[in-house]
Write a protein that holds these residues in place. Sequence first.
Motif, PDB file in Angstrom:
ATOM      1  N   ASP A   1       0.837  -1.206   0.000  1.00  0.00           N
ATOM      2  CA  ASP A   1       0.000   0.000   0.000  1.00  0.00           C
ATOM      3  C   ASP A   1       0.872   1.257   0.000  1.00  0.00           C
ATOM      4  O   ASP A   1       2.020   1.251   0.438  1.00  0.00           O
ATOM      5  N   GLY A   2       0.276   2.345  -0.465  1.00  0.00           N
ATOM      6  CA  GLY A   2       0.950   3.633  -0.409  1.00  0.00           C
ATOM      7  C   GLY A   2       0.886   4.229   0.981  1.00  0.00           C
ATOM      8  O   GLY A   2      -0.014   3.927   1.773  1.00  0.00           O
ATOM      9  N   GLY A   3       1.841   5.075   1.304  1.00  0.00           N
ATOM     10  CA  GLY A   3       1.867   5.738   2.610  1.00  0.00           C
ATOM     11  C   GLY A   3       0.908   6.911   2.666  1.00  0.00           C
ATOM     12  O   GLY A   3       0.583   7.521   1.641  1.00  0.00           O
ATOM     13  N   ARG A   4       0.459   7.240   3.842  1.00  0.00           N
ATOM     14  CA  ARG A   4      -0.454   8.370   4.006  1.00  0.00           C
ATOM     15  C   ARG A   4       0.311   9.672   3.830  1.00  0.00           C
ATOM     16  O   ARG A   4       1.519   9.767   4.062  1.00  0.00           O
ATOM     17  N   GLY A   5      -0.423  10.718   3.442  1.00  0.00           N
ATOM     18  CA  GLY A   5       0.184  12.042   3.306  1.00  0.00           C
ATOM     19  C   GLY A   5       0.333  12.731   4.650  1.00  0.00           C
ATOM     20  O   GLY A   5      -0.358  12.416   5.625  1.00  0.00           O
ATOM     21  N   GLY A   6       1.232  13.661   4.716  1.00  0.00           N
ATOM     22  CA  GLY A   6       1.466  14.397   5.950  1.00  0.00           C
ATOM     23  C   GLY A   6       0.374  15.404   6.240  1.00  0.00           C
ATOM     24  O   GLY A   6      -0.268  15.950   5.333  1.00  0.00           O
ATOM     25  N   ASN A   7       0.131  15.670   7.530  1.00  0.00           N
ATOM     26  CA  ASN A   7      -0.860  16.660   7.957  1.00  0.00           C
ATOM     27  C   ASN A   7      -0.220  18.036   8.091  1.00  0.00           C
ATOM     28  O   ASN A   7       0.986  18.166   8.328  1.00  0.00           O
ATOM     29  N   VAL A   8      -1.030  19.070   7.990  1.00  0.00           N
ATOM     30  CA  VAL A   8      -0.620  20.440   8.316  1.00  0.00           C
ATOM     31  C   VAL A   8      -1.157  20.739   9.703  1.00  0.00           C
ATOM     32  O   VAL A   8      -2.364  20.761   9.930  1.00  0.00           O
ATOM     33  N   ILE A   9      -0.240  20.952  10.648  1.00  0.00           N
ATOM     34  CA  ILE A   9      -0.606  21.105  12.055  1.00  0.00           C
ATOM     35  C   ILE A   9      -0.160  22.479  12.547  1.00  0.00           C
ATOM     36  O   ILE A   9       0.982  22.897  12.310  1.00  0.00           O
TER      37      ILE A   9
ATOM     38  N   GLY B   1       4.453   2.155   1.469  1.00  0.00           N
ATOM     39  CA  GLY B   1       5.235   3.373   1.286  1.00  0.00           C
ATOM     40  C   GLY B   1       5.397   4.137   2.585  1.00  0.00           C
ATOM     41  O   GLY B   1       4.614   3.989   3.533  1.00  0.00           O
ATOM     42  N   ARG B   2       6.414   4.965   2.619  1.00  0.00           N
ATOM     43  CA  ARG B   2       6.674   5.762   3.816  1.00  0.00           C
ATOM     44  C   ARG B   2       5.597   6.833   3.977  1.00  0.00           C
ATOM     45  O   ARG B   2       5.179   7.486   3.007  1.00  0.00           O
ATOM     46  N   ALA B   3       5.169   7.052   5.218  1.00  0.00           N
ATOM     47  CA  ALA B   3       4.188   8.107   5.496  1.00  0.00           C
ATOM     48  C   ALA B   3       4.842   9.471   5.340  1.00  0.00           C
ATOM     49  O   ALA B   3       6.017   9.667   5.691  1.00  0.00           O
ATOM     50  N   GLY B   4       4.086  10.412   4.809  1.00  0.00           N
ATOM     51  CA  GLY B   4       4.611  11.764   4.631  1.00  0.00           C
ATOM     52  C   GLY B   4       4.792  12.472   5.968  1.00  0.00           C
ATOM     53  O   GLY B   4       4.001  12.303   6.899  1.00  0.00           O
ATOM     54  N   ALA B   5       5.835  13.264   6.063  1.00  0.00           N
ATOM     55  CA  ALA B   5       6.116  13.995   7.310  1.00  0.00           C
ATOM     56  C   ALA B   5       5.091  15.103   7.506  1.00  0.00           C
ATOM     57  O   ALA B   5       4.698  15.797   6.558  1.00  0.00           O
TER      58      ALA B   5
ATOM     59  N   LYS C   1       4.479  16.978   3.228  1.00  0.00           N
ATOM     60  CA  LYS C   1       5.036  15.995   2.301  1.00  0.00           C
ATOM     61  C   LYS C   1       3.984  14.947   1.927  1.00  0.00           C
ATOM     62  O   LYS C   1       3.131  14.590   2.732  1.00  0.00           O
ATOM     63  N   ARG C   2       4.095  14.441   0.697  1.00  0.00           N
ATOM     64  CA  ARG C   2       3.198  13.387   0.262  1.00  0.00           C
ATOM     65  C   ARG C   2       3.737  12.033   0.720  1.00  0.00           C
ATOM     66  O   ARG C   2       4.907  11.880   1.043  1.00  0.00           O
ATOM     67  N   GLY C   3       2.853  11.030   0.733  1.00  0.00           N
ATOM     68  CA  GLY C   3       3.260   9.696   1.133  1.00  0.00           C
ATOM     69  C   GLY C   3       4.010   8.986   0.020  1.00  0.00           C
ATOM     70  O   GLY C   3       3.832   9.281  -1.167  1.00  0.00           O
ATOM     71  N   GLY C   4       4.848   8.024   0.417  1.00  0.00           N
ATOM     72  CA  GLY C   4       5.591   7.257  -0.565  1.00  0.00           C
ATOM     73  C   GLY C   4       4.715   6.202  -1.225  1.00  0.00           C
ATOM     74  O   GLY C   4       3.691   5.769  -0.672  1.00  0.00           O
ATOM     75  N   HIS C   5       5.109   5.778  -2.412  1.00  0.00           N
ATOM     76  CA  HIS C   5       4.356   4.766  -3.139  1.00  0.00           C
ATOM     77  C   HIS C   5       4.645   3.373  -2.550  1.00  0.00           C
ATOM     78  O   HIS C   5       5.711   3.127  -1.964  1.00  0.00           O
ATOM     79  N   GLY C   6       3.656   2.478  -2.723  1.00  0.00           N
ATOM     80  CA  GLY C   6       3.841   1.115  -2.263  1.00  0.00           C
ATOM     81  C   GLY C   6       4.916   0.396  -3.079  1.00  0.00           C
ATOM     82  O   GLY C   6       5.250   0.805  -4.196  1.00  0.00           O
ATOM     83  N   MET C   7       5.448  -0.687  -2.516  1.00  0.00           N
ATOM     84  CA  MET C   7       6.511  -1.449  -3.171  1.00  0.00           C
ATOM     85  C   MET C   7       6.196  -2.941  -3.112  1.00  0.00           C
ATOM     86  O   MET C   7       5.236  -3.359  -2.461  1.00  0.00           O
ATOM     87  N   GLY C   8       7.002  -3.706  -3.818  1.00  0.00           N
ATOM     88  CA  GLY C   8       6.816  -5.156  -3.820  1.00  0.00           C
ATOM     89  C   GLY C   8       7.117  -5.753  -2.463  1.00  0.00           C
ATOM     90  O   GLY C   8       7.542  -5.075  -1.524  1.00  0.00           O
ATOM     91  N   LYS C   9       6.845  -7.054  -2.351  1.00  0.00           N
ATOM     92  CA  LYS C   9       7.024  -7.798  -1.108  1.00  0.00           C
ATOM     93  C   LYS C   9       6.140  -7.235   0.005  1.00  0.00           C
ATOM     94  O   LYS C   9       6.507  -7.239   1.177  1.00  0.00           O
ATOM     95  N   LYS C  10       4.990  -6.701  -0.407  1.00  0.00           N
ATOM     96  CA  LYS C  10       3.998  -6.154   0.521  1.00  0.00           C
ATOM     97  C   LYS C  10       4.547  -5.024   1.401  1.00  0.00           C
ATOM     98  O   LYS C  10       4.124  -4.845   2.546  1.00  0.00           O
ATOM     99  N   MET C  11       5.490  -4.301   0.868  1.00  0.00           N
ATOM    100  CA  MET C  11       6.067  -3.180   1.619  1.00  0.00           C
ATOM    101  C   MET C  11       5.259  -1.912   1.342  1.00  0.00           C
ATOM    102  O   MET C  11       5.074  -1.518   0.184  1.00  0.00           O
TER     103      MET C  11
END
Length: 363
Positions: A37-45, A79-83, A67-77
């Motif tokens: 799955d893709g990572g969630r996007g970052g919030n504005v706080i 994406g990184r969540a956006g800061a 920051k936007r979230g990272g894209h999903g990758m193979g091996k069910k990895m």
Amino acid sequence: MFVDRVRVFAQAGSGGRGCVSFRREKFVPKGGPDGGDGGRGGNVILRADRHVDNLANLFYEPLIKAKRGGHGMGKKMSGRAGADKIVKVPVGTVVWPAEEEKRPASNIQRPTTSSAPSENGNRQSAIPVTDLAREGQEFVLCRGGAGGKGNVHFKSSRNRAPRQYTEGEEGEQGHFLLELRTIADAGLVGYPNAGKSTLLRKISAAQPKVAAYPFTTLHPIVGVIEFPGYRRATVADIPGLIEGAHRGLGLGHEFLRHITRCRVLVFVVDVAGSEARNPVEDLQNLRREIDLYDPTLSSRAWFVVANKMDLPGAKKNLKALQERFPKIQILPTSAAKGEGIDDLNQALATRITGPEESVSAAI
């Protein structure tokens, strides 16, 4: 530069998209889908910070993007969540919704109007998004978008090799108006050249500019007063008001909002009438302007400081002021010579922190 009102555009990060991937491993034929799955996007706080005293940082950087979230990758990895984008604002910041500015068709820059609350009576027609009135208080202004799903979520008995995935959701965005309302225990209110800045110099360690011309103070200045018994209070010097300030006349209308949070209003009057003014009329006009701006301020605790008692004609005007307002506490002072400062400090201590408590029992 002191900035107490600024318009910003905030945009949270979008979620990353899901991945289409299949397991490729030696001795494992037809491993099946393993797209993450893709990572969630970052919030504005927004975070209220007592070390920030105005909104100048947002004046130079009105675009707030996480920051936007990272894209999903193979091996069910996944994406990184956006800061998250954390923006520090002064304590007492009110956030209002604002509409997007419409660009004129021509290249000529024309003034645009904002849907944010105005300084007149219509300012309460809008509903604030949030009010950051406490130290450390946080508010998520825009939430980041959720990440997209990888193809591992679409496998079934009939679809053994799915190539479907979903894009990440877009983050929330919008235009906002940030408005600072100074938080102080007491506010010094008066006409220009009434001696408010000089009084603040005498009762606190603040060093506002002092000069013999109107509108010397261009922005609110907050000073801290130390009282016996480990007590303290904050006092704000509000720039001079004039008649018609609630309609936008003069300089004071830009700062009337700063007195809405004060627990006590201290009306500083030039009792000597050194600029051909009548102190009784000045006090009446000040009370009227505040009532027209916000009727709830009329019920706020208040007293009067009759300043410039060292000048000729002050005693006569003081008597007339006392006869006109017999039930109101009036403190005669001379800020230039430091007379009556102790009485003013005692009045502030009583009204803000209450009667002095004995500390001998704790020693």
